[in-house]
Design an enzyme around this catalytic site. Structure first.
Site, PDB file in Angstrom:
ATOM      1  N   PRO A  11       0.794  -1.230   0.000  1.00  0.00           N
ATOM      2  CA  PRO A  11       0.000   0.000   0.000  1.00  0.00           C
ATOM      3  C   PRO A  11       0.828   1.282   0.000  1.00  0.00           C
ATOM      4  O   PRO A  11       1.888   1.349   0.611  1.00  0.00           O
ATOM      5  CB  PRO A  11      -0.828  -0.104   1.291  1.00  0.00           C
ATOM      6  CG  PRO A  11      -0.107  -1.099   2.132  1.00  0.00           C
ATOM      7  CD  PRO A  11       0.545  -2.056   1.185  1.00  0.00           C
ATOM      8  N   ASN A  12       0.299   2.255  -0.706  1.00  0.00           N
ATOM      9  CA  ASN A  12       0.833   3.621  -0.800  1.00  0.00           C
ATOM     10  C   ASN A  12       2.101   3.741  -1.634  1.00  0.00           C
ATOM     11  O   ASN A  12       2.582   4.855  -1.875  1.00  0.00           O
ATOM     12  CB  ASN A  12       1.061   4.226   0.598  1.00  0.00           C
ATOM     13  CG  ASN A  12      -0.229   4.324   1.379  1.00  0.00           C
ATOM     14  OD1 ASN A  12      -1.203   4.899   0.879  1.00  0.00           O
ATOM     15  ND2 ASN A  12      -0.273   3.762   2.575  1.00  0.00           N
ATOM     16  N   ARG A  19       5.198  10.992  -2.511  1.00  0.00           N
ATOM     17  CA  ARG A  19       4.971  10.629  -1.113  1.00  0.00           C
ATOM     18  C   ARG A  19       6.253  10.813  -0.300  1.00  0.00           C
ATOM     19  O   ARG A  19       7.239  10.117  -0.532  1.00  0.00           O
ATOM     20  CB  ARG A  19       4.553   9.161  -1.051  1.00  0.00           C
ATOM     21  CG  ARG A  19       4.424   8.611   0.340  1.00  0.00           C
ATOM     22  CD  ARG A  19       4.347   7.085   0.329  1.00  0.00           C
ATOM     23  NE  ARG A  19       4.140   6.587   1.674  1.00  0.00           N
ATOM     24  CZ  ARG A  19       4.330   5.346   2.057  1.00  0.00           C
ATOM     25  NH1 ARG A  19       4.723   4.439   1.170  1.00  0.00           N
ATOM     26  NH2 ARG A  19       4.134   4.987   3.303  1.00  0.00           N
ATOM     27  N   TYR A  24      11.304   8.547   0.987  1.00  0.00           N
ATOM     28  CA  TYR A  24      11.213   7.486  -0.018  1.00  0.00           C
ATOM     29  C   TYR A  24      11.857   7.830  -1.361  1.00  0.00           C
ATOM     30  O   TYR A  24      11.849   7.004  -2.268  1.00  0.00           O
ATOM     31  CB  TYR A  24       9.744   7.108  -0.225  1.00  0.00           C
ATOM     32  CG  TYR A  24       9.098   6.573   1.046  1.00  0.00           C
ATOM     33  CD1 TYR A  24       9.543   5.376   1.612  1.00  0.00           C
ATOM     34  CD2 TYR A  24       8.078   7.274   1.691  1.00  0.00           C
ATOM     35  CE1 TYR A  24       8.984   4.889   2.776  1.00  0.00           C
ATOM     36  CE2 TYR A  24       7.502   6.791   2.861  1.00  0.00           C
ATOM     37  CZ  TYR A  24       7.957   5.602   3.393  1.00  0.00           C
ATOM     38  OH  TYR A  24       7.413   5.110   4.551  1.00  0.00           O
ATOM     39  N   ASN A  76       7.812  -5.760  -0.899  1.00  0.00           N
ATOM     40  CA  ASN A  76       7.770  -4.613   0.020  1.00  0.00           C
ATOM     41  C   ASN A  76       6.327  -4.501   0.514  1.00  0.00           C
ATOM     42  O   ASN A  76       5.468  -3.969  -0.194  1.00  0.00           O
ATOM     43  CB  ASN A  76       8.181  -3.321  -0.693  1.00  0.00           C
ATOM     44  CG  ASN A  76       8.193  -2.135   0.269  1.00  0.00           C
ATOM     45  OD1 ASN A  76       7.697  -2.238   1.392  1.00  0.00           O
ATOM     46  ND2 ASN A  76       8.749  -1.020  -0.153  1.00  0.00           N
ATOM     47  N   ALA A  79       3.114  -0.663   4.954  1.00  0.00           N
ATOM     48  CA  ALA A  79       2.707  -0.650   6.368  1.00  0.00           C
ATOM     49  C   ALA A  79       2.198  -2.012   6.843  1.00  0.00           C
ATOM     50  O   ALA A  79       2.225  -2.299   8.046  1.00  0.00           O
ATOM     51  CB  ALA A  79       1.640   0.419   6.586  1.00  0.00           C
ATOM     52  N   GLU A 100      12.059  -9.818   1.836  1.00  0.00           N
ATOM     53  CA  GLU A 100      11.360  -8.600   2.267  1.00  0.00           C
ATOM     54  C   GLU A 100      12.270  -7.397   2.035  1.00  0.00           C
ATOM     55  O   GLU A 100      13.436  -7.413   2.420  1.00  0.00           O
ATOM     56  CB  GLU A 100      11.022  -8.721   3.760  1.00  0.00           C
ATOM     57  CG  GLU A 100      10.341  -7.489   4.323  1.00  0.00           C
ATOM     58  CD  GLU A 100      10.098  -7.589   5.828  1.00  0.00           C
ATOM     59  OE1 GLU A 100       9.999  -8.714   6.361  1.00  0.00           O
ATOM     60  OE2 GLU A 100      10.033  -6.534   6.479  1.00  0.00           O
ATOM     61  N   HIS A 102      12.592  -2.905   1.958  1.00  0.00           N
ATOM     62  CA  HIS A 102      12.054  -1.583   2.290  1.00  0.00           C
ATOM     63  C   HIS A 102      12.972  -0.511   1.718  1.00  0.00           C
ATOM     64  O   HIS A 102      14.198  -0.636   1.796  1.00  0.00           O
ATOM     65  CB  HIS A 102      11.959  -1.400   3.807  1.00  0.00           C
ATOM     66  CG  HIS A 102      11.057  -2.410   4.435  1.00  0.00           C
ATOM     67  ND1 HIS A 102       9.690  -2.309   4.382  1.00  0.00           N
ATOM     68  CD2 HIS A 102      11.331  -3.570   5.086  1.00  0.00           C
ATOM     69  CE1 HIS A 102       9.155  -3.360   4.986  1.00  0.00           C
ATOM     70  NE2 HIS A 102      10.131  -4.146   5.410  1.00  0.00           N
ATOM     71  N   ARG A 109      13.594   4.530  12.158  1.00  0.00           N
ATOM     72  CA  ARG A 109      12.423   5.411  12.139  1.00  0.00           C
ATOM     73  C   ARG A 109      11.586   5.204  13.413  1.00  0.00           C
ATOM     74  O   ARG A 109      12.132   4.876  14.452  1.00  0.00           O
ATOM     75  CB  ARG A 109      11.622   5.140  10.859  1.00  0.00           C
ATOM     76  CG  ARG A 109      12.458   5.415   9.598  1.00  0.00           C
ATOM     77  CD  ARG A 109      11.671   5.163   8.334  1.00  0.00           C
ATOM     78  NE  ARG A 109      10.509   6.045   8.237  1.00  0.00           N
ATOM     79  CZ  ARG A 109       9.500   5.850   7.384  1.00  0.00           C
ATOM     80  NH1 ARG A 109       9.519   4.815   6.575  1.00  0.00           N
ATOM     81  NH2 ARG A 109       8.489   6.694   7.350  1.00  0.00           N
TER      82      ARG A 109
END
Ligand code: DQA
Length: 156
Positions: A11-12, A19, A24, A76, A79, A100, A102, A109
């Protein structure tokens, strides 16, 4: 037949480019996908990219990847990383190696981003290198496919 890797964006990530660019980066998702595909092509592997904002669609993509001819997945989860037990179960349920990735360094963070419910079911996690996280993910996926012994080095 040429090997194929599925790159899944959660998502996103469709909003990449606009964004939180300080977190990012400024590349759009289309640019990221183009670079990943080019990287795969140079390594003799076909890469397909899919983005979804929906947990169920990501689960379907994981469940059907093998049937569709993919041999590994670079994922990825966005969230969902931090709370989706359903996605973790899907990763556990399939036999393909899942890497996985990111863009940001989730460990540097907010506290809630430091925990991944996906990571224990994945082959490994790469975090913090922007676009390069995906490229390293492709390398990790190829490594997992190339050497059975290496791929058994971890938990799965
Ligand atoms: C992300 C990190 C997640 O915490 C966040 O929710 C994202 C993107 C990353 O690529 O850095 O959507 O997965």
């Amino acid at each position: 037949m040429k090997r194929a890797i599925l790159v899944l964006h959660g998502p996103n990530l469709n909003l990449l480019g606009s964004r939180e660019p300080e977190v990012y980066g400024r590349l759009t998702l289309a640019q990221v996908d183009r670079e990943i595909k080019r990287y795969g092509q140079a390594r003799g592997v076909r890469v397909e990219c899919l983005q979804s904002n929906h947990e169920g669609e990501l689960i379907e993509a994981l469940q059907t990847a093998s049937r569709k001819g993919f041999s590994a997945i670079v994922f990825n989860p966005g969230a969902f990383t931090h709370y989706s037990i359903a996605l973790r179960d899907a990763v556990s349920a399939i036999s393909l190696p899942v890497i996985e990735v990111h863009l940001s360094n989730v460990h540097a963070r907010e506290e809630f981003r430091r925990h991944s419910v996906i990571a224990p079911a994945a082959r490994g996690q790469i975090s913090g290198f922007g676009l390069r996280s995906y490229l390293l993910g492709i390398d990790a996926a190829l490594g997992a496919l190339g050497s059975h012994r290496e791929s058994r080095g971890g938990r799965r």
